[in-house]
Scaffold this active site. Structure first.
Site, PDB file in Angstrom:
ATOM      1  N   HIS A 132      10.818  17.007 -26.876  1.00 21.59           N
ATOM      2  CA  HIS A 132       9.869  17.168 -27.979  1.00 21.59           C
ATOM      3  C   HIS A 132      10.327  16.356 -29.193  1.00 21.59           C
ATOM      4  O   HIS A 132       9.534  15.624 -29.795  1.00 21.59           O
ATOM      5  CB  HIS A 132       9.756  18.646 -28.351  1.00 21.59           C
ATOM      6  CG  HIS A 132       8.952  18.906 -29.593  1.00 21.59           C
ATOM      7  ND1 HIS A 132       7.637  19.318 -29.554  1.00 21.59           N
ATOM      8  CD2 HIS A 132       9.273  18.807 -30.911  1.00 21.59           C
ATOM      9  CE1 HIS A 132       7.187  19.446 -30.790  1.00 21.59           C
ATOM     10  NE2 HIS A 132       8.160  19.153 -31.636  1.00 21.59           N
ATOM     11  N   GLU A 133      11.600  16.463 -29.522  1.00 21.02           N
ATOM     12  CA  GLU A 133      12.123  15.710 -30.667  1.00 21.02           C
ATOM     13  C   GLU A 133      12.109  14.212 -30.387  1.00 21.02           C
ATOM     14  O   GLU A 133      11.843  13.405 -31.281  1.00 21.02           O
ATOM     15  CB  GLU A 133      13.538  16.193 -31.001  1.00 21.02           C
ATOM     16  CG  GLU A 133      13.626  17.646 -31.418  1.00 21.02           C
ATOM     17  CD  GLU A 133      12.738  17.968 -32.606  1.00 21.02           C
ATOM     18  OE1 GLU A 133      12.601  17.117 -33.508  1.00 21.02           O
ATOM     19  OE2 GLU A 133      12.162  19.076 -32.635  1.00 21.02           O
TER      20      GLU A 133
ATOM     21  N   HIS B   2       8.887  12.446 -31.357  1.00 18.21           N
ATOM     22  CA  HIS B   2       8.737  11.948 -32.725  1.00 18.21           C
ATOM     23  C   HIS B   2       9.207  10.497 -32.827  1.00 18.21           C
ATOM     24  O   HIS B   2       8.595   9.676 -33.520  1.00 18.21           O
ATOM     25  CB  HIS B   2       9.541  12.806 -33.696  1.00 18.21           C
ATOM     26  CG  HIS B   2       8.942  14.147 -33.967  1.00 18.21           C
ATOM     27  ND1 HIS B   2       7.666  14.305 -34.450  1.00 18.21           N
ATOM     28  CD2 HIS B   2       9.452  15.402 -33.829  1.00 18.21           C
ATOM     29  CE1 HIS B   2       7.405  15.597 -34.606  1.00 18.21           C
ATOM     30  NE2 HIS B   2       8.468  16.283 -34.236  1.00 18.21           N
TER      31      HIS B   2
ATOM     32  N   GLU C 216       3.041  17.720 -33.993  1.00 17.74           N
ATOM     33  CA  GLU C 216       3.733  18.622 -33.064  1.00 17.74           C
ATOM     34  C   GLU C 216       3.019  18.687 -31.720  1.00 17.74           C
ATOM     35  O   GLU C 216       3.660  18.818 -30.670  1.00 17.74           O
ATOM     36  CB  GLU C 216       3.845  20.026 -33.668  1.00 17.74           C
ATOM     37  CG  GLU C 216       4.776  20.119 -34.869  1.00 17.74           C
ATOM     38  CD  GLU C 216       6.200  19.735 -34.525  1.00 17.74           C
ATOM     39  OE1 GLU C 216       6.777  20.354 -33.614  1.00 17.74           O
ATOM     40  OE2 GLU C 216       6.728  18.823 -35.158  1.00 17.74           O
TER      41      GLU C 216
END
Length: 285
Positions: free
Chosen positions: A130-131, A134, A178
């Site tokens: 998930h990070e 970004h 997100e």
């Protein structure tokens, strides 16, 4: 347990970017003077402040330091076709993870120990991915600005540089971003139940309760929340509920993953970009 995942060769950010992320990003880019505000906030002082604060108070993950976490990071980067950033582990009682990508500096990810304690290894990799999302989507400038707003309250001067309206728009953007990064987590794990399990544990989990949680019941709960949007008052209440949050509510994030995992878009992306064997697979931990 052992299994392998396919690297998504040549994966591009726009192939999995959430429509709300795209819309919010375009809206920010059209704001006059935003670049000047970012340069004012992301100068050398801010960069050095967060970099030094992080290396002084966190553990840098590597092949020699917490090698299992390092392996999860490397595998996720291979699947998402991304260079490996730094990963730090920080002692903190609030489960959280975040990414900083300072201009001219190496990007890094931070995970709190309480989050690691809550999750399985596959779920930890979903959070890492998930990070990484970004970074894959080049969220760095706006994301760092949002993180400054969240983490630097009272430490760095925000008033006079960013109006309340602009701060609200940036926080709306990060909520939309997100959803994209949850998709990156799904692409890396290639199992929607792993990603949704993270959401479940963030909603009401603890190391003591984790083994008793029922994912199917949580997915049904997420679908029920989504049903509320079919009424005008329900949609209004949901917007009021999330307006001050830095992230969408976990049940909504789980519902979005539930939808996208069953879409032709996701299935086509996995089948067209996959190359096996991509990585050596999971070891028996």
């Amino acid at each position: 347990m052992s299994f392998s995942k396919s690297a998504l060769i040549g994966l591009k950010a726009d192939q999995f970017r959430h429509p709300l992320d795209l819309e919010a990003t375009q809206a920010l880019k059209q704001l006059p003077g935003l670049d000047l505000a970012i340069r004012a906030l992301l100068g050398n002082v801010a960069e050095q402040f967060f970099y030094l604060e992080n290396i002084a108070s966190s553990i840098l993950v590597s092949e020699q330091q917490l090698p299992e976490l390092h392996q999860l990071l490397v595998e996720a980067c291979k699947v998402l076709d991304l260079d490996v950033p730094q990963l730090y582990v920080r002692q903190h009682p609030v489960p959280n993870a975040y990414t900083f990508a300072m201009r001219g500096k190496q990007p890094f990810i931070v995970m709190h120990t309480s989050l690691i304690d809550l999750l399985t290894l596959e779920e930890i990799q979903a959070v890492i991915a998930h990070e990484l999302g970004h970074l894959k989507c080049d969220h760095s400038v706006y994301l760092t600005l949002a993180n400054l707003l969240i983490l630097a309250a009272g430490q760095l001067p925000m008033g006079g540089v960013l109006t309340q309206g602009l701060q609200a728009q940036i926080m709306n953007w990060v909520r939309c971003a997100e959803f994209t990064c949850d998709r990156a987590a799904l692409l890396a794990t290639q199992d929607p139940r792993i990603t949704m399990s993270v959401m479940m544990k963030l909603t009401g989990g603890s190391p003591k309760l984790a083994s008793q949680l029922n994912l199917d019941a949580f997915i049904a709960q997420a679908r029920a929340y989504d049903e509320v949007s079919k009424t005008e008052i329900g949609e209004m209440l949901k917007q009021l509920q999330t307006a001050q949050l830095s992230h969408p509510v976990p049940v909504l994030r789980a519902r979005e993953i539930d939808r996208w995992a069953s879409s032709q878009e996701y299935q086509k992306l996995i089948s067209e970009r996959s190359e096996k064997p991509a990585i050596g697979g999971w070891r028996n931990w």
